[in-house]
Design a protein around this motif. Structure first.
Motif, PDB file in Angstrom:
ATOM      1  N   VAL A   1       2.865   9.214   3.214  1.00 17.92           N
ATOM      2  CA  VAL A   1       3.044   7.778   3.488  1.00 17.92           C
ATOM      3  C   VAL A   1       3.563   7.525   4.906  1.00 17.92           C
ATOM      4  CG1 VAL A   1       4.245   5.673   2.772  1.00 17.92           C
ATOM      5  CG2 VAL A   1       3.333   7.241   1.051  1.00 17.92           C
TER       6      VAL A   1
ATOM      7  N   THR B   1       0.970   4.163  -3.019  1.00 14.80           N
ATOM      8  CA  THR B   1       0.771   5.595  -2.772  1.00 14.80           C
ATOM      9  C   THR B   1       1.964   6.402  -3.272  1.00 14.80           C
ATOM     10  OG1 THR B   1      -0.501   5.025  -0.784  1.00 14.80           O
ATOM     11  CG2 THR B   1       0.215   7.312  -1.022  1.00 14.80           C
TER      12      THR B   1
ATOM     13  N   ARG C   1       0.832  -1.206   0.000  1.00 15.88           N
ATOM     14  CA  ARG C   1       0.000   0.000   0.000  1.00 15.88           C
ATOM     15  C   ARG C   1       0.868   1.257   0.000  1.00 15.88           C
ATOM     16  NH1 ARG C   1      -4.711   0.025   4.295  1.00 15.88           N
ATOM     17  NH2 ARG C   1      -5.168  -1.806   3.001  1.00 15.88           N
TER      18      ARG C   1
END
Length: 511
Positions: free
Chosen positions: A249, A205, A201
């Motif tokens: 992030v 991003t 993930r």
């Protein structure tokens, strides 16, 4: 894990200000005027920045013995001295500098780039051991934004043309790396994030943010298109904003870690242990496959390998040749009657950004491809369109200049990014700092050879025309043919190295 991502963001910031050598075309004309030097001497100045890489291995040794933050600060101080004194010279504060003083200062400034690069590579490799190609490509792609970022700042604070722009470029080259290195120094360290594969993930991003940043850079680099919709200060604010976007992030990761601490889930010890052991086993297996070596090779043994010399000449006729073209972009544009040198520099920088990012995108979305095509094979595939770009430059239309510059920018960036993983795949990661800096020593060698030869051909055509500067297709026609032919040779050598690399990988897998 949040510290892992934060260290990656730090390398992105460091790389975004570390492409100071790409600014040379923007102030080279002013240096040529003040020093009253020939085109050959000017080309040697462009090569001097690359000559600093001949001593880049020193940064690798330093990184093995000193804290990374100290290596980072040493690099930024070298840049401060190298570019700072040149700025004082253009500003009239120092008047006793000769051509050779400027040459040596440029060598020193070029060497400073190696120190920062070495730290960024080591952080990405150590902190993301199972995703090193993705992490390295993401961080190094931001070098492609360097010229764009510097150009945007100069567009805001300096007049459209003249000596003031050259002074501002050199001032930024000297102080910007020191400021950013000081900010990033606390994050320049190895972070024990384990060997978890639960980074999908975060990388997704990062890719979205990075691609948006690159698109913004490309669109706003298209001269009239960018200025038509937004003024220069808006472009600069936008560039700074996209540099801060990756902080999303580690911020999200930190929030997630806090929530997990508050919502502890009790798991049976035996079940948890079996999950962790299973993950660790698969991670180790993946790590062995990705690295593709069973031994760590030192510099002395490396230079005795046939694979190293094949690799050396592939890089020489690929990325180095592309860098020589970009170093000469200002003079090439002038000879063709194109006045948009700054736009070309920004365009090449933006497409280099995507080129450096391309390998990580392929690794992320097509992970099995790395087992089919070696890193060397990938370099050969990237060099093929670069060959066509050099021959396309024989066309005198501005479209061919812009298109070829974009292609050479993206291919040079991709080769530079792939080479980091190629070095670890062929020779291991333990001695990477020294090994990779020995490889890129071909950059100054190629820069002098190819650049000086191009300058000699340029001077020959200029003398034949009897004018002060050479104008027309003939100035670089022979040069482009030679560069294109060398690139074809490099492509062939890359596929030879690919064949040998596949054999080595198969033999290692049998072991």
């Amino acid at each position: 894990m949040a510290l892992q991502w934060l260290s990656l963001v730090a390398t992105m910031w460091l790389q975004s200000i570390n492409g100071t050598n790409s600014n040379f075309p923007a102030y080279s004309t002013e240096l040529k005027r003040i020093l009253s030097i020939s085109q050959l001497q000017l080309n040697n100045l462009a090569s001097a920045s690359d000559a600093g890489k001949l001593l880049g291995w020193i940064s690798g040794i330093a990184a093995a013995h000193f804290p990374l933050w100290l290596v980072l600060l040493i690099g930024s101080i070298l840049g401060l001295v190298g570019y700072g004194i040149q700025f004082l010279f253009l500003a009239g504060r120092v008047s006793s500098l000769s051509y050779w003083h400027i040459f040596l200062l440029t060598v020193l400034a070029g060497n400073s780039i190696c120190w920062i690069n070495t730290v960024c590579y080591i952080i990405a490799i150590r902190n993301f051991p199972l995703d090193r190609q993705i992490a390295v490509s993401l961080s190094t792609s931001y070098v492609g934004l360097s010229a764009k970022l510097y150009t945007n700042i100069v567009d805001v604070v300096a007049p459209p043309s003249g000596a003031e722009r050259a002074k501002v470029f050199l001032l930024l080259n000297s102080v910007s790396p020191l400021i950013v290195c000081t900010v990033a120094a606390p994050l320049a360290r190895s972070v024990d994030g384990g060997k978890s594969r639960k980074l999908t993930r975060g990388f997704s991003t990062m890719f979205v943010i990075t691609i948006v940043s690159g698109l913004f850079a490309v669109v706003t680099s298209l001269g009239s298109v960018g200025s038509r919709f937004m003024p220069q200060y808006v472009v600069l604010v936008g560039m700074i904003a996209v540099l801060f976007l990756p902080l999303v992030v580690p911020l999200v990761e930190r929030i997630r870690e806090k929530l997990q601490q508050k919502c502890l889930i009790v798991v049976h010890d035996e079940g948890l242990a079996s999950i962790e052991n299973g993950e660790k086993s698969s991670d180790i297996q993946r790590d062995v496959v990705e690295i593709g070596v069973v031994e760590e090779i030192g510099a002395k043994l490396m230079v005795r390998r046939v694979e190293f010399w094949l690799y050396f000449f592939v890089y020489l006729f690929g990325a180095t040749l592309g860098l020589v073209y970009l170093n000469n972009l200002g003079q090439i544009a002038e000879s063709r009657g194109c006045s948009g040198t700054s736009s070309l520099v920004s365009l090449s920088s933006a497409f280099s950004f995507f080129g450096r990012l391309l390998p990580s995108l392929l690794d992320y979305f097509f992970p099995k491809s790395k087992h089919v095509v070696s890193r060397a094979g990938a370099m050969g595939a990237v060099m093929a369109p670069m060959c066509g770009a050099f021959f396309f430059l024989l066309n005198m239309h501005d479209v061919s200049l812009y298109a070829s510059t974009a292609i050479i920018g993206i291919c040079t960036g991709a080769i530079t990014s792939i080479s980091v993983s190629t070095t670890t795949q062929l020779f291991g990661a333990k001695n990477f700092g020294v090994n990779h800096n020995i490889l890129v020593s071909n950059i100054p060698i190629g820069s002098f050879l190819f650049g000086d030869f191009a300058a000699l051909l340029y001077n020959r055509e200029r003398n034949a025309s009897g004018e002060g500067d050479c104008i027309g297709q003939k100035c670089y026609q022979t040069t482009f043919i030679i560069w294109g032919s060398l690139c074809v040779l490099g492509t062939v050598l890359a596929f030879i190295l690919h064949a040998r690399t596949k054999k080595l990988m198969h033999s290692h897998n049998r072991l």
